[in-house]
Design a protein around this motif. Structure first.
Motif, PDB file in Angstrom:
ATOM      1  N   UNK A 104       0.813  -1.224   0.000  1.00  0.00           N
ATOM      2  CA  UNK A 104       0.000   0.000   0.000  1.00  0.00           C
ATOM      3  C   UNK A 104       0.851   1.281   0.000  1.00  0.00           C
ATOM      4  N   UNK A 105       1.914   1.277   0.798  1.00  0.00           N
ATOM      5  CA  UNK A 105       2.778   2.456   0.853  1.00  0.00           C
ATOM      6  C   UNK A 105       3.518   2.669  -0.470  1.00  0.00           C
ATOM      7  N   UNK A 110       4.465   5.219  -5.678  1.00  0.00           N
ATOM      8  CA  UNK A 110       4.602   5.034  -7.123  1.00  0.00           C
ATOM      9  C   UNK A 110       3.665   5.956  -7.888  1.00  0.00           C
ATOM     10  N   UNK A 111       2.414   6.009  -7.486  1.00  0.00           N
ATOM     11  CA  UNK A 111       1.450   6.871  -8.168  1.00  0.00           C
ATOM     12  C   UNK A 111       1.886   8.328  -8.088  1.00  0.00           C
ATOM     13  N   UNK A 114       5.231   8.994 -10.193  1.00  0.00           N
ATOM     14  CA  UNK A 114       5.014   9.033 -11.636  1.00  0.00           C
ATOM     15  C   UNK A 114       4.324  10.337 -12.024  1.00  0.00           C
ATOM     16  N   UNK A 115       3.319  10.741 -11.255  1.00  0.00           N
ATOM     17  CA  UNK A 115       2.649  12.015 -11.533  1.00  0.00           C
ATOM     18  C   UNK A 115       3.632  13.179 -11.407  1.00  0.00           C
ATOM     19  N   UNK A 116       4.495  13.109 -10.419  1.00  0.00           N
ATOM     20  CA  UNK A 116       5.517  14.135 -10.173  1.00  0.00           C
ATOM     21  C   UNK A 116       6.466  14.222 -11.366  1.00  0.00           C
ATOM     22  N   UNK A 117       6.911  13.075 -11.868  1.00  0.00           N
ATOM     23  CA  UNK A 117       7.831  13.043 -13.006  1.00  0.00           C
ATOM     24  C   UNK A 117       7.157  13.563 -14.274  1.00  0.00           C
ATOM     25  N   UNK A 118       5.947  13.112 -14.536  1.00  0.00           N
ATOM     26  CA  UNK A 118       5.235  13.568 -15.734  1.00  0.00           C
ATOM     27  C   UNK A 118       5.027  15.080 -15.691  1.00  0.00           C
ATOM     28  N   UNK A 142      14.103   9.350 -12.353  1.00  0.00           N
ATOM     29  CA  UNK A 142      14.933   8.366 -11.656  1.00  0.00           C
ATOM     30  C   UNK A 142      14.263   7.952 -10.345  1.00  0.00           C
ATOM     31  N   UNK A 143      13.650   8.900  -9.678  1.00  0.00           N
ATOM     32  CA  UNK A 143      12.946   8.590  -8.434  1.00  0.00           C
ATOM     33  C   UNK A 143      11.821   7.592  -8.692  1.00  0.00           C
ATOM     34  N   UNK A 144      11.033   7.817  -9.741  1.00  0.00           N
ATOM     35  CA  UNK A 144       9.943   6.891 -10.090  1.00  0.00           C
ATOM     36  C   UNK A 144      10.501   5.516 -10.470  1.00  0.00           C
ATOM     37  N   UNK A 145      11.590   5.491 -11.219  1.00  0.00           N
ATOM     38  CA  UNK A 145      12.218   4.222 -11.607  1.00  0.00           C
ATOM     39  C   UNK A 145      12.689   3.457 -10.368  1.00  0.00           C
ATOM     40  N   UNK A 146      13.262   4.174  -9.415  1.00  0.00           N
ATOM     41  CA  UNK A 146      13.707   3.532  -8.179  1.00  0.00           C
ATOM     42  C   UNK A 146      12.558   2.877  -7.427  1.00  0.00           C
ATOM     43  N   UNK A 147      11.414   3.541  -7.384  1.00  0.00           N
ATOM     44  CA  UNK A 147      10.254   2.969  -6.704  1.00  0.00           C
ATOM     45  C   UNK A 147       9.720   1.768  -7.480  1.00  0.00           C
ATOM     46  N   UNK A 148       9.714   1.852  -8.813  1.00  0.00           N
ATOM     47  CA  UNK A 148       9.285   0.707  -9.628  1.00  0.00           C
ATOM     48  C   UNK A 148      10.178  -0.500  -9.347  1.00  0.00           C
TER      49      UNK A 148
END
Length: 172
Positions: A104-105, A110-111, A114-118, A142-148
């Motif tokens: 959940x966290x 992640x959501x 990704x919104x932040x990066x876009x 890179x932050x979104x990729x790290x979470x993925x």
């Protein structure tokens, strides 16, 4: 079962590569920090870029290292009880913790990442901590990729834990 093992191996390999890449950002941290310190204190010529480079390199080091740490069970854990449990009970506790806490966290992170990066790419956001104003899009990506990568490694660990609980043997 061999397809599942191959998928898990691919996830593990991605985490290994992320960890290998992350270590180079430690070098960037050291070199940029040393350069700025020497320039500032010995030549009275501070840089406008070092602070942002240090922040982005440090953040990249952390986020790319998350999945590597999770793969190698190097993350921080409060283990007052955990270390005394049997391997099967550890797998059960890890699985329950993943379902109710980790996923959940990480889904929320992640959501939002990704919104932040876009958004950073769409509005051509820049970092505003210094007068250098580097683009924020690459760092946010890179932050979104790290979470993925961390979520993928969490999925792999949960699959292994569930298999161990059901079969009593390791999936590897």
């Amino acid at each position: 079962m061999t397809i599942l093992k191959k998928i898990l191996k691919i996830i593990d390999t991605c985490s290994e590569y992320a960890g290998s890449l992350a270590k180079w950002f430690a070098w960037i941290l050291v070199l940029a920090g040393a350069y700025d310190t020497i320039a500032r204190h010995f030549f009275n010529a501070p840089t406008v870029w070092a602070y942002d480079v240090l922040c982005m390199s440090g953040g990249t080091l952390y986020v790319l290292g998350w999945s590597y740490d999770y793969l190698h069970d190097s993350h921080i854990r409060v283990d007052l009880l955990y270390r005394k449990l049997s391997p099967r009970k550890k797998a059960f506790m890890d699985l329950i913790s993943a379902v109710f806490l980790f996923f959940p966290l990480m889904t929320a992170f992640l959501v939002s990442s990704i919104a932040w990066a876009i958004r950073a790419w769409r509005i051509k956001e820049t970092m505003t901590a210094t007068f250098w104003y580097p683009p924020a899009g690459p760092y946010r990506t890179v932050f979104a990729i790290g979470i993925i990568l961390l979520m993928l490694q969490g999925i792999a660990k949960s699959i292994r834990d569930a298999y161990f609980l059901i079969r009593g043997e390791s999936l590897d």
